[in-house]
Scaffold this active site. Sequence first.
Site, PDB file in Angstrom:
ATOM      1  N   MET A  67     -45.548  12.716 -84.674  1.00  0.00           N
ATOM      2  CA  MET A  67     -45.292  14.053 -85.194  1.00  0.00           C
ATOM      3  C   MET A  67     -45.056  15.054 -84.066  1.00  0.00           C
ATOM      4  SD  MET A  67     -45.277  13.731 -88.370  1.00  0.00           S
ATOM      5  CE  MET A  67     -45.850  12.776 -89.747  1.00  0.00           C
ATOM      6  N   ARG A 117     -50.194  31.220 -90.340  1.00  0.00           N
ATOM      7  CA  ARG A 117     -51.113  30.364 -89.584  1.00  0.00           C
ATOM      8  C   ARG A 117     -50.885  30.417 -88.075  1.00  0.00           C
ATOM      9  NH1 ARG A 117     -54.247  26.736 -91.850  1.00  0.00           N
ATOM     10  NH2 ARG A 117     -54.090  25.346 -90.057  1.00  0.00           N
ATOM     11  N   CYS A 168     -47.618   6.901 -95.197  1.00  0.00           N
ATOM     12  CA  CYS A 168     -46.344   7.491 -95.619  1.00  0.00           C
ATOM     13  C   CYS A 168     -46.182   8.897 -95.061  1.00  0.00           C
ATOM     14  CB  CYS A 168     -46.277   7.545 -97.147  1.00  0.00           C
ATOM     15  SG  CYS A 168     -46.347   5.932 -97.928  1.00  0.00           S
ATOM     16  N   CYS A 208     -45.569   2.298-101.689  1.00  0.00           N
ATOM     17  CA  CYS A 208     -46.809   2.628-102.383  1.00  0.00           C
ATOM     18  C   CYS A 208     -46.569   2.504-103.890  1.00  0.00           C
ATOM     19  CB  CYS A 208     -47.250   4.049-102.052  1.00  0.00           C
ATOM     20  SG  CYS A 208     -47.649   4.302-100.311  1.00  0.00           S
ATOM     21  N   SER A 215     -49.843  21.533 -76.074  1.00  0.00           N
ATOM     22  CA  SER A 215     -50.256  20.144 -76.293  1.00  0.00           C
ATOM     23  C   SER A 215     -49.752  19.249 -75.163  1.00  0.00           C
ATOM     24  CB  SER A 215     -49.684  19.647 -77.623  1.00  0.00           C
ATOM     25  OG  SER A 215     -49.936  18.264 -77.775  1.00  0.00           O
ATOM     26  N   CYS A 246     -37.778   6.844 -99.498  1.00  0.00           N
ATOM     27  CA  CYS A 246     -38.587   5.759 -98.927  1.00  0.00           C
ATOM     28  C   CYS A 246     -37.935   4.406 -99.164  1.00  0.00           C
ATOM     29  CB  CYS A 246     -39.994   5.782 -99.531  1.00  0.00           C
ATOM     30  SG  CYS A 246     -40.990   7.189 -99.024  1.00  0.00           S
ATOM     31  N   TYR A 255     -41.809  17.200 -85.587  1.00  0.00           N
ATOM     32  CA  TYR A 255     -41.902  18.653 -85.775  1.00  0.00           C
ATOM     33  C   TYR A 255     -41.769  19.455 -84.487  1.00  0.00           C
ATOM     34  CZ  TYR A 255     -44.125  16.744 -89.963  1.00  0.00           C
ATOM     35  OH  TYR A 255     -44.394  16.013 -91.084  1.00  0.00           O
ATOM     36  N   CYS A 272     -45.371   5.646-105.423  1.00  0.00           N
ATOM     37  CA  CYS A 272     -44.301   6.375-104.730  1.00  0.00           C
ATOM     38  C   CYS A 272     -43.195   6.788-105.699  1.00  0.00           C
ATOM     39  CB  CYS A 272     -43.710   5.500-103.624  1.00  0.00           C
ATOM     40  SG  CYS A 272     -42.352   6.287-102.713  1.00  0.00           S
TER      41      CYS A 272
END
Length: 379
Positions: A1, A40, A121, A359, A55, A367, A90, A362
Amino acid sequence: MGGPSTVSEVNFFLTNLFSDKDLIPLPFQSFIAPWIAKRRTPKIEKQYEDIGGGSPILRYTREQGRLMCQLLDEMSPATAPHKPYVAFRYANPLTSQTLEEMKADGVQRAIAFTQYPQYSCSTTGSSLNELYRKASRGEGGKIKWSVIDRWAMHDGLVNAFTNLIIKSLSKFPVHRRSKAVILFSAHSLPMSVVNRGDPYIMEVATTVGSVMQRLASVDGFENPYRLVWQSQVGPSAWMGQQTSEAIKGLARLGDEEEKRVSQIPQQSKKELAELASVGYKDVVLVPIAFTSDHIETLYELDLEYVQEGKELGMTVERAESLNTSPFFIRALADLVTDHLKRTEVDGASPVSTQMMLRCPGCKNPTCGEQKRWFAGWGN
């Protein structure tokens, strides 16, 4: 991510995160996501300031890739030279940026190697969906793709975690070492994701079980342990027990034990202390689902939970993250070497059997499309 390398990138990161329909499906997402991110941003910017201004995940991921490829060139000369590319979901470098770089380099064969050992997922699945969306439209050029989608029980991964845990346990006095509680902390998931059949919870548990089995076989460590969950966001139900609550609970149980022992005749206390099998106030905190340091380890674990434990009278040691551990780098190289040997055989599949199972709950058509596309080597 991924993660924002500088504080100024935080809003960009959060906007991309809340815009991910695979992860957080929202009504009117293109309007609501930027609004949530803006609200946020100040809080999250402060957290990144507190860990040094950004990070370190990009730096560690690049170094892990570089060291892995050095080993790969020696271990698999037939497929050398090897070059690592980083694609974040991201944060920069985003998938599109990385595909542009790969196209410019003329890459014809690539492995999508998730850096999440345990499949979800919401993490690996979302990243593969994004790669499919971009690459299937021709971004990156004509590349033959295969996938390493999960490696929760890989022997090298288990060995790397085991060595770091032993290093942390060695910081306790010998008579307390085997009684310290090991708290394996993993990023939590909303129960809505768990209940549709996401395999992440099961796979994290298998990593924990494998590590504890290895600890027992290496040096006879049979410490009490629990798997707990961190990073819950919002009011909806998430997988628990939360790491913070577990620490508070252990502190309470430790206080109760101390009170009980204080009421025992003096001559019996030493014998009881030696017989006690649990040192409730001695804790090793292990980031079991992360492969490098980032906000969840450096801020949440180190600055929140470890400090919280100390304020409650506990001794909390946080096991180092995998980062550039030689054991971990070797594990990465072994995974890729084995994958190359398996997939380069005529008739081999470029994906695992488990990856092809959606899944049961799902309802995201992407997917299924993504899995079929990778199963065809990206064609």
